[in-house]
Design a protein around this motif. Structure first.
Motif, PDB file in Angstrom:
ATOM      1  N   THR A   2       0.797  -1.474  -0.174  1.00  0.00           N
ATOM      2  CA  THR A   2      -0.342   0.292   0.083  1.00  0.00           C
ATOM      3  C   THR A   2       0.821   1.570   0.230  1.00  0.00           C
ATOM      4  O   THR A   2       1.829   1.255   0.733  1.00  0.00           O
ATOM      5  N   THR A   3       0.282   2.249  -0.319  1.00  0.00           N
ATOM      6  CA  THR A   3       1.230   3.381  -0.974  1.00  0.00           C
ATOM      7  C   THR A   3       0.005   4.522  -0.236  1.00  0.00           C
ATOM      8  O   THR A   3      -1.005   4.591  -0.556  1.00  0.00           O
ATOM      9  N   ASN A   4       0.810   6.116   0.322  1.00  0.00           N
ATOM     10  CA  ASN A   4       0.029   6.981   0.076  1.00  0.00           C
ATOM     11  C   ASN A   4       0.321   8.231  -0.722  1.00  0.00           C
ATOM     12  O   ASN A   4       2.366   8.465  -0.568  1.00  0.00           O
ATOM     13  N   ASN A   5       0.083   8.591  -1.777  1.00  0.00           N
ATOM     14  CA  ASN A   5       0.414   9.886  -2.393  1.00  0.00           C
ATOM     15  C   ASN A   5       0.679  11.290  -1.733  1.00  0.00           C
ATOM     16  O   ASN A   5       1.954  11.667  -2.246  1.00  0.00           O
ATOM     17  N   ALA A   6       0.289  11.656  -0.706  1.00  0.00           N
ATOM     18  CA  ALA A   6       0.623  12.649  -0.094  1.00  0.00           C
ATOM     19  C   ALA A   6       1.087  12.476   0.427  1.00  0.00           C
ATOM     20  O   ALA A   6       1.713  12.335   1.925  1.00  0.00           O
ATOM     21  N   ALA A   7       2.282  12.232   0.148  1.00  0.00           N
ATOM     22  CA  ALA A   7       3.871  12.439   0.378  1.00  0.00           C
ATOM     23  C   ALA A   7       4.825  13.598   1.564  1.00  0.00           C
ATOM     24  O   ALA A   7       5.331  13.009   2.424  1.00  0.00           O
ATOM     25  N   PHE A   8       4.326  14.206   1.056  1.00  0.00           N
ATOM     26  CA  PHE A   8       4.989  15.667   1.726  1.00  0.00           C
ATOM     27  C   PHE A   8       3.948  16.826   2.457  1.00  0.00           C
ATOM     28  O   PHE A   8       2.874  16.828   2.074  1.00  0.00           O
ATOM     29  N   VAL A   9       3.875  16.037   3.840  1.00  0.00           N
ATOM     30  CA  VAL A   9       2.812  16.649   4.462  1.00  0.00           C
ATOM     31  C   VAL A   9       3.304  17.458   5.958  1.00  0.00           C
ATOM     32  O   VAL A   9       3.527  16.549   6.181  1.00  0.00           O
ATOM     33  N   PRO A  10       2.347  18.667   5.414  1.00  0.00           N
ATOM     34  CA  PRO A  10       3.623  19.329   7.252  1.00  0.00           C
ATOM     35  C   PRO A  10       2.234  19.104   7.873  1.00  0.00           C
ATOM     36  O   PRO A  10       1.210  18.490   7.302  1.00  0.00           O
ATOM     37  N   PRO A  11       2.854  19.244   9.001  1.00  0.00           N
ATOM     38  CA  PRO A  11       4.002  19.657   9.725  1.00  0.00           C
ATOM     39  C   PRO A  11       5.280  18.785  10.048  1.00  0.00           C
ATOM     40  O   PRO A  11       6.520  19.073  10.489  1.00  0.00           O
ATOM     41  N   TRP A  12       4.791  17.457   9.536  1.00  0.00           N
ATOM     42  CA  TRP A  12       6.267  16.430   9.463  1.00  0.00           C
ATOM     43  C   TRP A  12       7.297  16.672   8.627  1.00  0.00           C
ATOM     44  O   TRP A  12       8.501  16.264   8.967  1.00  0.00           O
ATOM     45  N   ALA A  13       6.762  17.416   7.445  1.00  0.00           N
ATOM     46  CA  ALA A  13       7.533  17.413   6.556  1.00  0.00           C
ATOM     47  C   ALA A  13       8.517  18.442   6.655  1.00  0.00           C
ATOM     48  O   ALA A  13      10.234  18.755   6.596  1.00  0.00           O
TER      49      ALA A  13
END
Length: 488
Positions: A2-13
């Motif tokens: 399984t993958t998630n396209n929302a890779a750059f998720v603030p504030p984690w990024a």
């Protein structure tokens, strides 16, 4: 998987960017002020960087290319030679953030990147230049590209996959573990088999082979020097026939990956039968266990160094964190990071020369072996000016490498006496002694007692000794001899 396209998720990024950049700046600062000398291997890589080639005697060429680039920017001092190492580890950490975020969410990406960036092995590796740093960066990017390529709308990620695999091979032949892991994953996953048999998968393979081809050609035209050295380094002819080599290696892995994380992985492996792995965990399992099992077998057969399975801990960081977070054991993951940060700070304080209190012998070892090389070279320089020696001569690769770097502006040629009819290292291949350089030289012997090498000269007179205390319970001893008339 399984993958998630929302890779750059603030504030984690943003948190990942801040922490990885902060650690990288700290590491660059430590390198800048550190009084530690180059290890002989580092000095040897620097000597290779003076002469561009598609291969060298004991390693593929990427390490020399990186040093050539960083010394062009920052000069030939130790800082310039080592500059690319923390940068490579930063690339690996950022790639693992994206991998974790793609396989799960931004939280998993952040924890994966922070876990990798604080591993004891990464902390140690960041203070020296070795083939491991670019290998781990290429491995992490290849993992990410392998996940992204099958679902990408363009061939960009497939090209990136092939390029990163190829670059990994140019860093260290241990990238072959990635190929084995990918093959095992393809046996386990129908989607993976479909990708590798598709045009995109074949494109990745073609690009990887294209990257590797110049080094293969160099080896073919140089007697397969690097391949032969790599095979000899495995020392299968010195088989231990039991676990005497495996047990120390297993123990060393708790130091490389950290005792808490490696313990967590072992617990998860023990629970696999009761709680089978999902598709994502199968992917991470393949790329973690494959290097570990291969190097464990090597350790049982003959010997293995602690860092030989380092690629396992790229996917292993994501695997361990994913399982700990999913099972509500976030505090264990946090405790591991806190422990690793504490180890990092202590190590960097000593590496930067801030603390001078003696450490116990076992803890001082990573620092002790990086002391004394420049002072030995200074002593050799001073003695070489006492008489008009035609050359400075030594017999072992380590001493030769250190002298090549620290006497790089010395007018006298540096030469080495070969140990056999076939060159055993790059120096024996390119800087062997001959009648001219052996007519009158200063011979540097890194050991006590009589040496049969003196019999290869018509005359050999002792002219001094050097005793060096390099750390807790450790010293080096050198003998100096004035030699004339090399017999061949």
């Amino acid at each position: 998987m399984t993958t998630n396209n929302a890779a750059f998720v603030p504030p984690w990024a943003r948190w990942t960017l801040a922490t990885v950049l902060g650690l990288t700046l700290l590491r660059l600062a430590v390198l800048k002020v550190s009084p530690l000398d180059l290890l002989p291997d580092e000095a040897q890589y620097w000597s290779w960087s003076r002469d561009f080639a598609f291969g060298y005697f004991s390693k593929p060429p990427l390490i020399a290319w990186l040093i050539a680039a960083t010394t062009k920017l920052a000069g030939d001092m130790e800082y310039g030679v080592r500059l690319s190492s923390p940068l490579c580890h930063a690339v690996a950490a950022f790639a693992l953030y994206r991998l974790g975020a793609t396989l799960g969410d931004g939280r998993l990406g952040f924890w994966s990147a922070l876990t990798y960036a604080t591993l004891p092995g990464v902390t140690f590796s960041s203070t020296l230049i070795s083939t491991d740093a670019p290998l781990l960066a290429a491995w992490a990017v290849a993992l990410l590209a392998y996940v992204e390529a099958p679902k990408a709308p363009t061939i960009r990620w497939s090209a990136m996959l092939g390029l990163s695999i190829g670059i990994g091979f140019l860093a260290k032949y241990a990238m072959a573990y990635f190929v084995v892991a990918a093959a095992l994953h393809a046996l386990w996953s129908r989607d993976a088999r479909g990708f590798w048999l598709s045009k995109r998968g074949l494109l990745a393979v073609a690009i990887a082979l294209l990257c590797i081809a110049p080094n293969v050609i160099w080896n073919a035209t140089n007697g397969w020097a690097t391949f032969g050295h790599t095979a000899a380094n495995a020392a299968w002819n010195d088989s231990a026939t039991d676990t005497e080599g495996a047990l120390p290696w297993i123990g060393s892995q708790f130091g490389v990956f950290g005792p808490i994380l490696l313990g967590a992985l072992l617990v998860r492996i023990a629970l696999l039968r009761r709680h089978p792995a999902d598709l994502t965990e199968r992917f991470l399992l393949c790329f973690t266990l494959t290097p570990l099992v291969i190097v464990l077998v090597q350790a049982v057969i003959a010997r293995a160094h602690a860092n030989w399975a380092a690629p396992a801990y790229v996917a292993g960081s994501v695997w361990a964190v994913r399982w700990l977070l999913a099972t509500g054991r976030k505090r264990i993951a946090a405790a591991s990071i806190v422990l690793h940060l504490a180890v990092m700070l202590v190590f960097y304080v000593y590496a930067a020369g801030v603390a001078t209190m003696p450490l116990p012998k076992v803890l001082d070892a990573p620092l002790a072996f990086r002391r004394g090389w420049s002072s030995m070279a200074r002593d050799v320089r001073n003695r070489s000016y006492e008489l008009p020696y035609a050359s400075i001569i030594t017999v072992d690769r380590k001493t030769m490498a250190a002298l090549t770097y620290y006497l790089r502006d010395h007018p006298a040629p540096l030469v080495i006496i070969p140990t056999g009819p076939v060159p055993g290292n790059q120096f024996e291949l390119t800087q062997p002694i001959d009648a001219k350089t052996g007519a009158h030289g200063l011979l540097v012997l890194p050991f006590e007692g009589d040496s049969p090498v003196t019999q290869r000269f018509e005359k050999a007179d002792a002219v001094g000794r050097l005793f060096q205390r390099i750390g807790t319970g450790r010293q080096r001893v050198y003998r100096y001899l004035e030699v004339t008339g090399f017999k061949g």
